[in-house]
Structures are given as structure tokens and as C-alpha cells.
Design an enzyme around this catalytic site. Structure first.
Site, PDB file in Angstrom:
ATOM      1  N   LYS A  18       0.844  -1.209   0.000  1.00  0.00           N
ATOM      2  CA  LYS A  18       0.000   0.000   0.000  1.00  0.00           C
ATOM      3  C   LYS A  18       0.870   1.246   0.000  1.00  0.00           C
ATOM      4  O   LYS A  18       2.026   1.234   0.451  1.00  0.00           O
ATOM      5  CB  LYS A  18      -0.967   0.040   1.186  1.00  0.00           C
ATOM      6  N   ASP A 145      -3.177  -1.626   9.669  1.00  0.00           N
ATOM      7  CA  ASP A 145      -3.174  -1.640   8.195  1.00  0.00           C
ATOM      8  C   ASP A 145      -3.721  -2.951   7.623  1.00  0.00           C
ATOM      9  O   ASP A 145      -3.968  -3.046   6.414  1.00  0.00           O
ATOM     10  CB  ASP A 145      -1.740  -1.476   7.644  1.00  0.00           C
TER      11      ASP A 145
HETATM   12  P1  ATP Z   1       3.876   0.090   8.238  1.00  0.00           P
HETATM   13  O1  ATP Z   1       3.835   0.918   7.012  1.00  0.00           O
HETATM   14  O2  ATP Z   1       2.702  -0.856   8.412  1.00  0.00           O
HETATM   15  O3  ATP Z   1       4.197   0.839   9.495  1.00  0.00           O
HETATM   16  P2  ATP Z   1       6.373  -0.874   7.255  1.00  0.00           P
HETATM   17  O4  ATP Z   1       6.023  -1.103   5.845  1.00  0.00           O
HETATM   18  O5  ATP Z   1       7.171   0.334   7.570  1.00  0.00           O
HETATM   19  O6  ATP Z   1       5.085  -0.934   8.141  1.00  0.00           O
HETATM   20  P3  ATP Z   1       6.946  -3.650   7.601  1.00  0.00           P
HETATM   21  O7  ATP Z   1       7.641  -4.141   6.378  1.00  0.00           O
HETATM   22  O8  ATP Z   1       5.532  -4.036   7.780  1.00  0.00           O
HETATM   23  O9  ATP Z   1       7.155  -2.099   7.764  1.00  0.00           O
HETATM   24  O10 ATP Z   1       7.814  -4.154   8.831  1.00  0.00           O
HETATM   25  C1  ATP Z   1       7.874  -3.482  10.070  1.00  0.00           C
HETATM   26  C2  ATP Z   1       8.566  -4.419  11.052  1.00  0.00           C
HETATM   27  O11 ATP Z   1       7.691  -5.535  11.292  1.00  0.00           O
HETATM   28  C3  ATP Z   1       9.839  -5.023  10.502  1.00  0.00           C
HETATM   29  O12 ATP Z   1      10.953  -4.281  10.864  1.00  0.00           O
HETATM   30  C4  ATP Z   1       9.869  -6.423  11.085  1.00  0.00           C
HETATM   31  O13 ATP Z   1      10.670  -6.461  12.238  1.00  0.00           O
HETATM   32  C5  ATP Z   1       8.440  -6.714  11.531  1.00  0.00           C
HETATM   33  N1  ATP Z   1       7.768  -7.804  10.781  1.00  0.00           N
HETATM   34  C6  ATP Z   1       7.010  -8.763  11.328  1.00  0.00           C
HETATM   35  N2  ATP Z   1       6.516  -9.589  10.406  1.00  0.00           N
HETATM   36  C7  ATP Z   1       6.949  -9.175   9.225  1.00  0.00           C
HETATM   37  C8  ATP Z   1       6.766  -9.643   7.903  1.00  0.00           C
HETATM   38  N3  ATP Z   1       6.027 -10.735   7.610  1.00  0.00           N
HETATM   39  N4  ATP Z   1       7.339  -8.946   6.911  1.00  0.00           N
HETATM   40  C9  ATP Z   1       8.073  -7.833   7.205  1.00  0.00           C
HETATM   41  N5  ATP Z   1       8.296  -7.374   8.439  1.00  0.00           N
HETATM   42  C10 ATP Z   1       7.748  -8.026   9.459  1.00  0.00           C
END
Ligand code: ATP
Length: 311
Positions: A18, A145
């Protein structure tokens, strides 16, 4: 005589990333959460999640963005599978294989996406056919989300982002995503946002008429200037190079650019397919970014892939 339909040994679901086209952040509430008004937009940048019957619970990750994904109980996909097993009264374990193309900690909700894919994949694997309201409820318990990644498309989000409402959006949009080395922690970015806004009166977040009008028109030239993110200044404050990335993309002809969610991925909107290609090439050649991805939006939410599909 009744017959029970055989359930497959494994199920694969595909889920989009997203981008927040508008992310307005209110002052923190007493429980620490910030009220949001956001417009979510799902893009065709996908993770694939395969759940397979197994003796023990486990998770493994492959793909271009596998670095930094936890393989323990903190993995959101594993938490989603365990929650669904609880809800469905299932005692069997699954192994979860994630093929990851969504940047980790990049502000594109990759972890939430994997959780949404796991919910629909396990629902199919275990033959539960849970009502959508129950899947949505499980999704919102897993993260704010996650409900949107189940739904896909373009939607307004309020509360912590988990309360979804339809928005009239036309058209297909061409995006170029500039990936940066290293991630940004979402709590750190919110804390920095609070620090930067200390002492200021923060209005309650409400959707802007400019964004609603741009989406109704389906015109990327209207959407470009309407892209907004209240967390952008905080993300740039923690990672100043993001300011240069934004400048570079706009200089190379993007109609608009915005830090995605809590960053550090920067989303650029291009006029059409050709312009997106040109922009991606220029950004790559500039050396200002670690990697570049192109994707169109909107995209469907988490979906089980056909049984014959294996890759
Ligand atoms: P958001 O935009 O929802 O705040 P993001 O895109 O910045 O999230 P994600 O890739 O969702 O970040 O990952 C955030 C943290 O979640 C990562 O640093 C990791 O430690 C943890 N995490 C747990 N499960 C997962 C997964 N399946 N894939 C990626 N990260 C994960």
C-alpha cells in the site's frame, strides 16, 4: 451419504503493498495512538504467502526483500495463522513461506500485507470459510493496516487506520517507488513527528476536498499535487537523504512525490506507463536511491491464487 471435500496440502495467496495518498495525523491520544485520516491505495507490488500443513509452526522467507524479516513468533504472518487457528478451532500447524517483494520497514505495510495473505490462505487451507466480518475483526486485532490489505483498492481509513470507508476513485495510476537503504521504525517516526510539532495546535485530521476531488477525476495531474503526508517532515528529519530523493524525482518529471507511510520508501506518480519507465531509469542512473520499483494501482486485496498456480 455426505462427502467431505478434500482440502489441499498447501495454499498460496498474493497480496499487494500500500501507499498512503494522504496521511493526516492528529495529536496523540491518551493511549498513545495518533488518530489518522488516510487514503490507502493498493499497488501491484506483491508478496506471495504459501501455507502448508506441517508438524510444527514455522516461517521462511525468500525473494528480493527478504532481509530483516523476523522468523520467530513476532512474524506477523505467523501471528495471523495462529489467530485464525484459534478462531477456527484448528489444532494443526502450518509452515508459512513468504516470497517477499515488498520492502521491509519501508512504509508500504509489508508485514501487514503478509498477515492479510496468511488469513485468506489459512482460511482456504483449513476449509473454514469464515464470514468476512470475522476475518476483518481478526485483521484489525493484528494491526491497523491489515484490514485494508484484505480489502485492497483505494479506501479511506480513520481511527488508527483500521476503520475503512469507500472512496470514489477512478483511473489507473502509474507509480515509481524509490527504495532507500535501511528502514525507518514506525514508532520512531511518530515520536519525531510529535517532537517537531511540539507546542503547536494540531487539528483533528479530516480528509481534504482536494484529494477527494482528484480521486473522483481520475486525473493523475490532479492527484500529483494533492499527495500529502504529515509524517514526511519527520521521516526526512530522521533520514535527510529522503529530501534529495524527493527533489530528484520531481526534477525528473514526476507529477508528485510523497514519502509512503512512515517511510523511507518515496512514491512518485507518473503521467503514464512511458513516463514511469523514464522516471525509473533517471532515478536509477542518478544514484540517489538504493533501488527502484514500478507498479500500477489500484490492486485487489489479498487473494488466494488458483490451485494450479505454483510460482
Ligand atoms: P507500516 O507501514 O505498516 O508501518 P512498514 O512497511 O514500515 O510498516 P513492515 O515491512 O511491515 O514495515 O515491517 C515493520 C517491522 O515488522 C519489521 O521491521 C519487522 O521487524 C516486523 N515484521 C514482522 N513480520 C513481518 C513480515 N512478515 N514482513 C516484514 N516485516 C515483518
Amino acid at each position: 451419504m455426505t462427502s467431505v471435500a478434500p482440502t489441499p496440502p498447501s495454499v498460496t495467496a498474493r497480496v499487494p503493498a500500500k501507499v498512503n495518498l494522504e496521511l493526516l495525523v492528529g495529536a496523540p491520544r491518551s493511549d498513545g495512538y495518533h488518530p489518522l485520516s488516510t487514503v490507502f491505495h493498493a499497488v501491484r507490488l506483491y508478496d506471495e504467502v504459501t501455507v502448508t500443513r506441517a508438524q510444527e509452526w514455522g516461517v521462511s522467507v525468500t525473494g528480493s526483500q527478504s532481509l530483516g524479516v523476523p522468523l520467530d513468533e513476532s512474524n506477523l504472518a505467523l501471528r495471523a495463522a495462529r489467530r485464525l487457528a484459534e478462531l477456527g478451532g484448528v489444532e494443526d500447524a502450518v509452515h508459512i513461506s513468504i516470497h517477499k517483494d515488498i520492502p521491509v520497514a519501508g512504509g508500504m505495510a509489508g508485514g501487514s500485507a503478509d498477515a492479510a495473505a496468511t488469513l485468506v490462505a489459512c482460511d482456504a487451507l483449513w476449509g473454514l470459510a469464515l464470514p468476512r466480518t470475522q476475518l476483518d475483526q481478526a485483521a484489525s486485532e493484528l494491526g491497523s493496516d491489515v484490514p485494508f490489505l484484505l480489502a485492497g483498492g483505494t479506501s479511506m481509513g480513520s481511527g488508527r487506520g483500521e476503520i475503512l470507508a469507500p472512496v470514489l476513485a477512478r483511473g489507473t495510476y502509474h507509480w515509481v517507488f524509490a527504495l532507500s537503504e535501511g528502514g525507518l521504525s514506525t514508532p520512531d517516526v511518530y515520536a519525531e513527528c510529535d517532537r517537531l510539532r511540539a507546542g503547536r495546535r494540531i487539528p483533528d485530521p479530516t480528509p481534504s476536498p482536494e484529494m477527494m476531488q482528484a480521486l473522483r477525476s481520475g486525473d493523475p495531474r490532479a492527484l500529483g499535487p494533492a499527495l500529502t503526508n504529515d509524517l514526511q517532515a519527520a521521516a526526512i528529519s530522521l533520514m535527510p537523504a529522503l529530501g534529495d530523493v524527493l527533489d530528484a524525482g520531481l526534477e525528473f518529471g514526476a507529477l508528485g512525490g510523497v514519502v509512503s507511510g512512515s517511510g523511507p520508501t518515496v512514491a512518485f506518480l507518473a503521467e503514464d506507463h512511458e513516463s514511469a519507465l523514464d522516471l525509473a531509469v533517471s532515478l536509477t542512473a542518478s544514484g540517489a536511491v538504493q533501488d527502484v520499483r514500478r507498479a500500477t494501482g489500484p490492486a485487489h486485496g489479498a487473494q488466494v491464487l488458483g490451485a494450479s498456480r505454483t510460482a
